[in-house]
Design a protein around this motif. Structure first.
Motif, PDB file in Angstrom:
ATOM      1  N   ASN A 163       3.926   3.745   2.501  1.00 33.25           N
ATOM      2  CA  ASN A 163       5.309   3.714   2.967  1.00 33.25           C
ATOM      3  C   ASN A 163       5.546   2.577   3.944  1.00 33.25           C
ATOM      4  O   ASN A 163       6.625   1.975   3.944  1.00 33.25           O
ATOM      5  N   MET A 164       4.553   2.248   4.768  1.00 30.24           N
ATOM      6  CA  MET A 164       4.677   1.074   5.634  1.00 30.24           C
ATOM      7  C   MET A 164       4.825  -0.181   4.767  1.00 30.24           C
ATOM      8  O   MET A 164       5.612  -1.071   5.092  1.00 30.24           O
ATOM      9  N   GLY A 165       4.077  -0.233   3.685  1.00 32.40           N
ATOM     10  CA  GLY A 165       4.182  -1.371   2.763  1.00 32.40           C
ATOM     11  C   GLY A 165       5.567  -1.501   2.147  1.00 32.40           C
ATOM     12  O   GLY A 165       6.081  -2.611   1.981  1.00 32.40           O
ATOM     13  N   LYS A 166       6.172  -0.375   1.807  1.00 33.72           N
ATOM     14  CA  LYS A 166       7.532  -0.411   1.256  1.00 33.72           C
ATOM     15  C   LYS A 166       8.512  -0.951   2.285  1.00 33.72           C
ATOM     16  O   LYS A 166       9.389  -1.767   1.950  1.00 33.72           O
ATOM     17  N   LEU A 167       8.351  -0.527   3.529  1.00 30.98           N
ATOM     18  CA  LEU A 167       9.231  -1.037   4.582  1.00 30.98           C
ATOM     19  C   LEU A 167       8.993  -2.525   4.814  1.00 30.98           C
ATOM     20  O   LEU A 167       9.944  -3.295   4.961  1.00 30.98           O
ATOM     21  N   LYS A 168       7.740  -2.914   4.844  1.00 30.69           N
ATOM     22  CA  LYS A 168       7.400  -4.318   5.064  1.00 30.69           C
ATOM     23  C   LYS A 168       8.043  -5.204   3.996  1.00 30.69           C
ATOM     24  O   LYS A 168       8.616  -6.251   4.311  1.00 30.69           O
ATOM     25  N   ALA A 169       7.960  -4.780   2.754  1.00 31.29           N
ATOM     26  CA  ALA A 169       8.524  -5.573   1.654  1.00 31.29           C
ATOM     27  C   ALA A 169      10.038  -5.720   1.779  1.00 31.29           C
ATOM     28  O   ALA A 169      10.591  -6.780   1.475  1.00 31.29           O
ATOM     29  N   GLN A 170      10.704  -4.689   2.241  1.00 32.48           N
ATOM     30  CA  GLN A 170      12.164  -4.720   2.301  1.00 32.48           C
ATOM     31  C   GLN A 170      12.717  -5.304   3.596  1.00 32.48           C
ATOM     32  O   GLN A 170      13.720  -6.011   3.578  1.00 32.48           O
ATOM     33  N   VAL A 171      12.080  -4.985   4.710  1.00 31.49           N
ATOM     34  CA  VAL A 171      12.660  -5.323   6.008  1.00 31.49           C
ATOM     35  C   VAL A 171      11.991  -6.524   6.667  1.00 31.49           C
ATOM     36  O   VAL A 171      12.639  -7.293   7.359  1.00 31.49           O
ATOM     37  N   ILE A 172      10.708  -6.694   6.455  1.00 33.35           N
ATOM     38  CA  ILE A 172       9.987  -7.781   7.119  1.00 33.35           C
ATOM     39  C   ILE A 172       9.943  -9.024   6.230  1.00 33.35           C
ATOM     40  O   ILE A 172      10.352 -10.107   6.617  1.00 33.35           O
ATOM     41  N   GLU A 173       9.422  -8.861   5.013  1.00 32.61           N
ATOM     42  CA  GLU A 173       9.244  -9.998   4.113  1.00 32.61           C
ATOM     43  C   GLU A 173      10.492 -10.321   3.304  1.00 32.61           C
ATOM     44  O   GLU A 173      10.701 -11.473   2.934  1.00 32.61           O
ATOM     45  N   GLY A 174      11.264  -9.306   2.975  1.00 36.51           N
ATOM     46  CA  GLY A 174      12.424  -9.506   2.110  1.00 36.51           C
ATOM     47  C   GLY A 174      12.039  -9.768   0.672  1.00 36.51           C
ATOM     48  O   GLY A 174      12.819 -10.288  -0.118  1.00 36.51           O
ATOM     49  N   SER A 175      10.805  -9.413   0.304  1.00 36.39           N
ATOM     50  CA  SER A 175      10.338  -9.659  -1.066  1.00 36.39           C
ATOM     51  C   SER A 175      10.881  -8.629  -2.063  1.00 36.39           C
ATOM     52  O   SER A 175      10.780  -8.830  -3.261  1.00 36.39           O
ATOM     53  N   VAL A 176      11.456  -7.566  -1.532  1.00 38.35           N
ATOM     54  CA  VAL A 176      12.095  -6.541  -2.350  1.00 38.35           C
ATOM     55  C   VAL A 176      13.490  -6.347  -1.778  1.00 38.35           C
ATOM     56  O   VAL A 176      13.682  -6.346  -0.554  1.00 38.35           O
ATOM     57  N   GLU A 177      14.463  -6.194  -2.649  1.00 39.39           N
ATOM     58  CA  GLU A 177      15.843  -6.016  -2.190  1.00 39.39           C
ATOM     59  C   GLU A 177      15.960  -4.794  -1.284  1.00 39.39           C
ATOM     60  O   GLU A 177      15.409  -3.730  -1.580  1.00 39.39           O
ATOM     61  N   TYR A 178      16.677  -4.957  -0.183  1.00 34.74           N
ATOM     62  CA  TYR A 178      16.856  -3.876   0.792  1.00 34.74           C
ATOM     63  C   TYR A 178      17.625  -2.725   0.159  1.00 34.74           C
ATOM     64  O   TYR A 178      18.663  -2.919  -0.475  1.00 34.74           O
ATOM     65  N   ASN A 179      17.107  -1.521   0.338  1.00 36.98           N
ATOM     66  CA  ASN A 179      17.754  -0.313  -0.157  1.00 36.98           C
ATOM     67  C   ASN A 179      17.734   0.702   0.980  1.00 36.98           C
ATOM     68  O   ASN A 179      16.670   1.213   1.336  1.00 36.98           O
ATOM     69  N   GLN A 180      18.888   0.979   1.552  1.00 33.60           N
ATOM     70  CA  GLN A 180      18.988   1.851   2.720  1.00 33.60           C
ATOM     71  C   GLN A 180      18.341   3.212   2.479  1.00 33.60           C
ATOM     72  O   GLN A 180      17.605   3.718   3.328  1.00 33.60           O
ATOM     73  N   GLN A 181      18.578   3.795   1.332  1.00 35.87           N
ATOM     74  CA  GLN A 181      18.020   5.117   1.043  1.00 35.87           C
ATOM     75  C   GLN A 181      16.485   5.076   1.015  1.00 35.87           C
ATOM     76  O   GLN A 181      15.820   5.959   1.562  1.00 35.87           O
ATOM     77  N   GLN A 182      15.928   4.037   0.406  1.00 44.07           N
ATOM     78  CA  GLN A 182      14.472   3.915   0.353  1.00 44.07           C
ATOM     79  C   GLN A 182      13.872   3.650   1.736  1.00 44.07           C
ATOM     80  O   GLN A 182      12.800   4.170   2.066  1.00 44.07           O
ATOM     81  N   VAL A 183      14.552   2.848   2.526  1.00 40.83           N
ATOM     82  CA  VAL A 183      14.077   2.547   3.877  1.00 40.83           C
ATOM     83  C   VAL A 183      14.061   3.820   4.712  1.00 40.83           C
ATOM     84  O   VAL A 183      13.072   4.113   5.394  1.00 40.83           O
ATOM     85  N   GLU A 184      15.129   4.584   4.647  1.00 44.05           N
ATOM     86  CA  GLU A 184      15.171   5.850   5.385  1.00 44.05           C
ATOM     87  C   GLU A 184      14.089   6.809   4.904  1.00 44.05           C
ATOM     88  O   GLU A 184      13.416   7.458   5.717  1.00 44.05           O
ATOM     89  N   ALA A 185      13.923   6.912   3.595  1.00 47.68           N
ATOM     90  CA  ALA A 185      12.916   7.824   3.046  1.00 47.68           C
ATOM     91  C   ALA A 185      11.513   7.418   3.497  1.00 47.68           C
ATOM     92  O   ALA A 185      10.709   8.281   3.889  1.00 47.68           O
ATOM     93  N   ALA A 186      11.208   6.137   3.468  1.00 48.38           N
ATOM     94  CA  ALA A 186       9.887   5.665   3.891  1.00 48.38           C
ATOM     95  C   ALA A 186       9.669   5.940   5.374  1.00 48.38           C
ATOM     96  O   ALA A 186       8.610   6.434   5.782  1.00 48.38           O
ATOM     97  N   ALA A 187      10.655   5.632   6.192  1.00 44.08           N
ATOM     98  CA  ALA A 187      10.536   5.851   7.633  1.00 44.08           C
ATOM     99  C   ALA A 187      10.400   7.345   7.948  1.00 44.08           C
ATOM    100  O   ALA A 187       9.597   7.738   8.808  1.00 44.08           O
ATOM    101  N   ASN A 188      11.163   8.173   7.264  1.00 45.10           N
ATOM    102  CA  ASN A 188      11.073   9.619   7.479  1.00 45.10           C
ATOM    103  C   ASN A 188       9.709  10.158   7.060  1.00 45.10           C
ATOM    104  O   ASN A 188       9.166  11.064   7.696  1.00 45.10           O
ATOM    105  N   THR A 189       9.156   9.610   5.991  1.00 48.19           N
ATOM    106  CA  THR A 189       7.829  10.033   5.538  1.00 48.19           C
ATOM    107  C   THR A 189       6.770   9.668   6.571  1.00 48.19           C
ATOM    108  O   THR A 189       5.888  10.472   6.887  1.00 48.19           O
ATOM    109  N   ILE A 190       6.848   8.466   7.095  1.00 44.84           N
ATOM    110  CA  ILE A 190       5.908   8.029   8.125  1.00 44.84           C
ATOM    111  C   ILE A 190       5.991   8.950   9.342  1.00 44.84           C
ATOM    112  O   ILE A 190       4.973   9.403   9.869  1.00 44.84           O
ATOM    113  N   ALA A 191       7.220   9.257   9.764  1.00 48.26           N
ATOM    114  CA  ALA A 191       7.398  10.150  10.917  1.00 48.26           C
ATOM    115  C   ALA A 191       6.864  11.548  10.617  1.00 48.26           C
ATOM    116  O   ALA A 191       6.226  12.178  11.472  1.00 48.26           O
TER     117      ALA A 191
END
Length: 155
Positions: free
Chosen positions: A43-71
């Motif tokens: 899940n950290m990798g999914k966030l990194k791809a979307q928010v840090i690297e931008g290598s994957v298109e940002y998807n708010q729902q996926q970002v929230e889901a990944a962050a919630n899973t980590i928490a």
């Protein structure tokens, strides 16, 4: 105040370890904690791809889901899976935990509390959609992971 909080976290961590030990074999504890940490890393990798690297298109729902899973994993009591006998390889399960971890449970509880706090902040920032704030919170989670790895993970 920090000592009281660290002591309380240590008691919770140790109390959970006794419960896990009674219910889950040491081999299974290693397997389960590895799975939890691997899922957190994915899940950290999914966030990194979307928010840090931008290598994957940002998807708010996926970002929230990944962050919630980590928490959720960070606050799940996963520390209970560091029971007696899990400081070494058992059966088919290999562990990279430094046996020193088991002699420093108060420090480990503090590190675990730091991870939980950072992960909660990440989940809260992910909900806002503010990419800059998410980046900062992501970095803080990474720092808490590294702090524990640097002290208690063998590579």
């Amino acid at each position: 105040m920090k000592t009281v909080i660290a002591g309380a976290l240590s008691a919770l961590l140790l109390g959970g370890a006794v419960t896990a030990q009674a219910q889950v074999s040491p081999e299974d504890q290693i397997e389960l904690r590895k799975a939890g940490f691997s899922y957190m890393a994915w899940n950290m990798g999914k966030l990194k791809a979307q928010v840090i690297e931008g290598s994957v298109e940002y998807n708010q729902q996926q970002v929230e889901a990944a962050a919630n899973t980590i928490a959720a994993i960070a606050n799940s009591g996963i520390g209970a899976l560091f029971g007696p006998g899990t400081e070494k390889d058992i059966g088919s399960q290999h562990t990279r935990v430094d046996p020193a971890l088991f002699d420093n449970m108060q420090d480990v509880a503090q590190l675990a509390g730091n991870l939980g706090s950072a992960a909660n902040t990440l989940a809260a920032e992910a909900k806002t959609g503010d990419k800059d704030a998410i980046r900062v919170a992501f970095g803080e989670v990474g720092k808490t992971c590294k702090a524990c790895h640097d002290k208690y993970r063998l590579d």
